[in-house]
Design an enzyme around this catalytic site. Sequence first.
Site, PDB file in Angstrom:
ATOM      1  N   HIS A 114       8.459 -32.193  33.284  1.00 54.45           N
ATOM      2  CA  HIS A 114       8.283 -32.930  32.025  1.00 54.45           C
ATOM      3  C   HIS A 114       9.504 -33.770  31.664  1.00 54.45           C
ATOM      4  CE1 HIS A 114       5.026 -29.795  30.771  1.00 54.45           C
ATOM      5  NE2 HIS A 114       4.601 -30.641  31.684  1.00 54.45           N
ATOM      6  N   THR A 185       6.797 -18.931  29.636  1.00 52.56           N
ATOM      7  CA  THR A 185       5.890 -20.036  29.318  1.00 52.56           C
ATOM      8  C   THR A 185       4.560 -19.511  28.804  1.00 52.56           C
ATOM      9  OG1 THR A 185       4.774 -22.032  30.161  1.00 52.56           O
ATOM     10  CG2 THR A 185       5.039 -20.201  31.718  1.00 52.56           C
TER      11      THR A 185
HETATM   12  C1  BV8 Z   1      -1.156 -35.407  31.939  1.00 55.15           C
HETATM   13  C2  BV8 Z   1       7.172 -33.315  25.734  1.00 55.15           C
HETATM   14  C3  BV8 Z   1      -2.433 -37.049  33.046  1.00 55.15           C
HETATM   15  C4  BV8 Z   1       8.483 -33.191  26.359  1.00 55.15           C
HETATM   16  C5  BV8 Z   1       5.429 -31.797  26.411  1.00 55.15           C
HETATM   17  C6  BV8 Z   1      -6.184 -30.039  31.614  1.00 55.15           C
HETATM   18  C7  BV8 Z   1      -6.660 -29.092  30.728  1.00 55.15           C
HETATM   19  C8  BV8 Z   1      -6.368 -29.170  29.365  1.00 55.15           C
HETATM   20  C9  BV8 Z   1      -5.571 -30.224  28.872  1.00 55.15           C
HETATM   21  C10 BV8 Z   1      -5.095 -31.163  29.750  1.00 55.15           C
HETATM   22  C11 BV8 Z   1      -5.391 -31.068  31.113  1.00 55.15           C
HETATM   23  N1  BV8 Z   1      -4.773 -32.122  31.749  1.00 55.15           N
HETATM   24  C12 BV8 Z   1      -4.125 -32.873  30.832  1.00 55.15           C
HETATM   25  C13 BV8 Z   1      -4.295 -32.321  29.593  1.00 55.15           C
HETATM   26  C14 BV8 Z   1      -3.750 -32.846  28.342  1.00 55.15           C
HETATM   27  C15 BV8 Z   1      -2.336 -32.302  28.057  1.00 55.15           C
HETATM   28  C16 BV8 Z   1      -2.368 -30.819  27.792  1.00 55.15           C
HETATM   29  O1  BV8 Z   1      -2.022 -30.033  28.646  1.00 55.15           O
HETATM   30  N2  BV8 Z   1      -2.771 -30.444  26.601  1.00 55.15           N
HETATM   31  C17 BV8 Z   1      -2.845 -29.026  26.263  1.00 55.15           C
HETATM   32  C18 BV8 Z   1      -1.711 -28.662  25.321  1.00 55.15           C
HETATM   33  C19 BV8 Z   1      -4.196 -28.782  25.630  1.00 55.15           C
HETATM   34  N3  BV8 Z   1      -1.443 -32.604  29.162  1.00 55.15           N
HETATM   35  C20 BV8 Z   1      -0.864 -33.816  29.281  1.00 55.15           C
HETATM   36  O2  BV8 Z   1      -1.081 -34.726  28.506  1.00 55.15           O
HETATM   37  C21 BV8 Z   1       0.110 -34.004  30.432  1.00 55.15           C
HETATM   38  N4  BV8 Z   1      -0.126 -35.256  31.103  1.00 55.15           N
HETATM   39  O3  BV8 Z   1      -1.958 -34.557  32.156  1.00 55.15           O
HETATM   40  O4  BV8 Z   1      -1.201 -36.670  32.532  1.00 55.15           O
HETATM   41  C22 BV8 Z   1      -3.099 -37.792  31.935  1.00 55.15           C
HETATM   42  C23 BV8 Z   1      -2.784 -39.127  31.779  1.00 55.15           C
HETATM   43  C24 BV8 Z   1      -3.424 -39.843  30.763  1.00 55.15           C
HETATM   44  C25 BV8 Z   1      -4.334 -39.206  29.895  1.00 55.15           C
HETATM   45  C26 BV8 Z   1      -4.601 -37.837  30.036  1.00 55.15           C
HETATM   46  C27 BV8 Z   1      -3.977 -37.126  31.063  1.00 55.15           C
HETATM   47  C28 BV8 Z   1       1.546 -34.056  29.910  1.00 55.15           C
HETATM   48  C29 BV8 Z   1       2.025 -32.699  29.536  1.00 55.15           C
HETATM   49  C30 BV8 Z   1       3.500 -32.762  29.092  1.00 55.15           C
HETATM   50  C31 BV8 Z   1       3.538 -32.745  27.594  1.00 55.15           C
HETATM   51  N5  BV8 Z   1       4.920 -32.751  27.128  1.00 55.15           N
HETATM   52  N6  BV8 Z   1       6.523 -31.989  25.693  1.00 55.15           N
HETATM   53  C32 BV8 Z   1       9.394 -32.567  25.357  1.00 55.15           C
HETATM   54  O5  BV8 Z   1       9.706 -33.193  24.330  1.00 55.15           O
HETATM   55  O6  BV8 Z   1       9.774 -31.419  25.618  1.00 55.15           O
HETATM   56  S1  BV8 Z   1       4.653 -30.289  26.344  1.00 55.15           S
HETATM   57  C33 BV8 Z   1       5.675 -29.025  25.843  1.00 55.15           C
HETATM   58  O7  BV8 Z   1       4.975 -27.821  26.229  1.00 55.15           O
HETATM   59  C34 BV8 Z   1       7.020 -28.927  26.541  1.00 55.15           C
HETATM   60  O8  BV8 Z   1       7.242 -29.956  27.488  1.00 55.15           O
HETATM   61  C35 BV8 Z   1       6.963 -27.591  27.268  1.00 55.15           C
HETATM   62  O9  BV8 Z   1       7.621 -27.721  28.455  1.00 55.15           O
HETATM   63  C36 BV8 Z   1       5.502 -27.421  27.449  1.00 55.15           C
HETATM   64  C37 BV8 Z   1       5.069 -26.005  27.760  1.00 55.15           C
HETATM   65  O10 BV8 Z   1       5.469 -25.153  26.672  1.00 55.15           O
HETATM   66  P1  BV8 Z   1       6.263 -23.801  27.046  1.00 55.15           P
HETATM   67  O11 BV8 Z   1       7.472 -24.171  27.826  1.00 55.15           O
HETATM   68  O12 BV8 Z   1       5.323 -22.831  27.673  1.00 55.15           O
HETATM   69  O13 BV8 Z   1       6.758 -23.301  25.633  1.00 55.15           O
HETATM   70  P2  BV8 Z   1       5.912 -22.493  24.527  1.00 55.15           P
HETATM   71  O14 BV8 Z   1       6.676 -22.580  23.239  1.00 55.15           O
HETATM   72  O15 BV8 Z   1       4.483 -22.924  24.560  1.00 55.15           O
HETATM   73  O16 BV8 Z   1       5.935 -20.986  25.054  1.00 55.15           O
HETATM   74  C38 BV8 Z   1       7.165 -20.275  25.114  1.00 55.15           C
HETATM   75  C39 BV8 Z   1       6.859 -18.971  25.827  1.00 55.15           C
HETATM   76  O17 BV8 Z   1       8.078 -18.277  26.031  1.00 55.15           O
HETATM   77  C40 BV8 Z   1       5.952 -18.047  25.033  1.00 55.15           C
HETATM   78  O18 BV8 Z   1       4.983 -17.506  25.913  1.00 55.15           O
HETATM   79  C41 BV8 Z   1       6.903 -16.956  24.531  1.00 55.15           C
HETATM   80  O19 BV8 Z   1       6.248 -15.700  24.430  1.00 55.15           O
HETATM   81  C42 BV8 Z   1       7.933 -16.928  25.624  1.00 55.15           C
HETATM   82  N7  BV8 Z   1       9.272 -16.478  25.211  1.00 55.15           N
HETATM   83  C43 BV8 Z   1       9.933 -16.732  24.045  1.00 55.15           C
HETATM   84  N8  BV8 Z   1      11.163 -16.182  24.093  1.00 55.15           N
HETATM   85  C44 BV8 Z   1      11.292 -15.606  25.332  1.00 55.15           C
HETATM   86  C45 BV8 Z   1      10.087 -15.788  26.043  1.00 55.15           C
HETATM   87  N9  BV8 Z   1       9.903 -15.321  27.302  1.00 55.15           N
HETATM   88  C46 BV8 Z   1      10.936 -14.668  27.879  1.00 55.15           C
HETATM   89  N10 BV8 Z   1      12.126 -14.457  27.263  1.00 55.15           N
HETATM   90  C47 BV8 Z   1      12.337 -14.899  25.992  1.00 55.15           C
HETATM   91  N11 BV8 Z   1      13.508 -14.653  25.386  1.00 55.15           N
END
Ligand code: BV8
Length: 238
Positions: A114, A185
Site C-alpha cells: 500500500h 491485520t
Molecule cells: C484495489 C491507504 C483495484 C494507505 C488503505 C475485493 C473484495 C472486497 C473489496 C475489494 C476487493 N477488491 C478491491 C476492493 C475494494 C477495496 C477494499 O478492500 N475494500 C474493503 C475495505 C471492503 N480495495 C481497494 O480499493 C484496493 N485497490 O483493489 O485496486 C481496483 C481499482 C479500481 C477500482 C476498484 C478496485 C486498495 C486497498 C488499499 C487501501 N488503502 N489505506 C494509508 O493511508 O495507509 S487501507 C488501510 O487498511 C491501510 O492501508 C492498512 O494497511 C489496511 C489494512 O488494515 P490493517 O493493517 O489490517 O489494520 P486494521 O486497523 O484494520 O487492523 C489492525 C489489526 O491489528 C487488528 O486485527 C487488531 O486486532 C490487530 N492488533 C492491534 N494491536 C495489535 C494487533 N495485533 C498484534 N499486536 C498488537 N499489538
Amino acid sequence: MTCTPAIDAIASARRLVSFSGAGLSAPSGVATFRDTAQGHWAKHDPMDLASPVGFARDPELVMTWYAMRRREMAAATPNAGHRALAAHPTMVHITQNTDDLLERAGATNVLHLHGTINAERCHGRCGWRSPIDLADPPGVQSCPGCGHHPSRPDVVWFGESLPQDIWTAAVDAIEQSDVLVVVGTSAVVHPAAGLIALARDHGASVIVVNTDASAADGLADHVLTGSADTLLPTLFPH
Ligand code: BV8
C-alpha cells in the site's frame, strides 16, 4: 496457549514469509485503522480520507490527516516485533503498512503493498516523487515536478491499483512459501488479504499473531493471541 507447534513450523520452514498490518506497528505508538475507538476510521469514513474521491472533495482534510499520521510516525521507533522479523536472514516481508519501521529494524526484503507514507508523488503520475520529512509534513501543494496536478502521499488509496511490480513479487513469494506468519491485520482489505488464502492454496502453513480475532483466523493452522511485540520474539528466538 502454547506456541511450540508454531515455533517448530517456523524452525523447519524453508521459505518463510510475513504478512503484516497496522497491529505490528501499534506497540510503537502508530494508530491502527479499524480495531479500536482510537483507530483512524473511528473518526472518519475511510473513503473520505484514503481515496481519490475524498482527496478531490477535501484535500485540506486529507493532507491534515496525513500530517497527523506522519508526525505520529516520526516519533515512532521499531518495537521487538519488528526486530524479531527483521533478524530473520531470508524472510520476505509483505506489509500493508506504510511506515518504514521494518526497514529501520534492519529488514531488507520488504514489499509495501500500500505504498510508503514517507514520500510524496504527483497525483497525475507525471513521474515526480520525493521523500519528505515526517516531522515537517507538507500540506496541500501543486506537484513540484509538473505544476499541473497536486502532490499527494505515495500510498495506495481505495479504488487505486496496487503497484504491479510489488504485487507480482508478493504473489511470487507467497506461492513459494511454506510458512506464512500473518501479524496484526484485520485481513479485510483486498486484494492484499487474498494473499493468505493463496498461501494456503499453495500448501503453506499459516500462523496468525493478533490481539483479537480477525478474518485470517479461518485460514490459520495456528492462531496465537497476543501482542506482536511480545509473541514474535518467542516465535523467532535468535
Ligand atoms: C484495489 C491507504 C483495484 C494507505 C488503505 C475485493 C473484495 C472486497 C473489496 C475489494 C476487493 N477488491 C478491491 C476492493 C475494494 C477495496 C477494499 O478492500 N475494500 C474493503 C475495505 C471492503 N480495495 C481497494 O480499493 C484496493 N485497490 O483493489 O485496486 C481496483 C481499482 C479500481 C477500482 C476498484 C478496485 C486498495 C486497498 C488499499 C487501501 N488503502 N489505506 C494509508 O493511508 O495507509 S487501507 C488501510 O487498511 C491501510 O492501508 C492498512 O494497511 C489496511 C489494512 O488494515 P490493517 O493493517 O489490517 O489494520 P486494521 O486497523 O484494520 O487492523 C489492525 C489489526 O491489528 C487488528 O486485527 C487488531 O486486532 C490487530 N492488533 C492491534 N494491536 C495489535 C494487533 N495485533 C498484534 N499486536 C498488537 N499489538
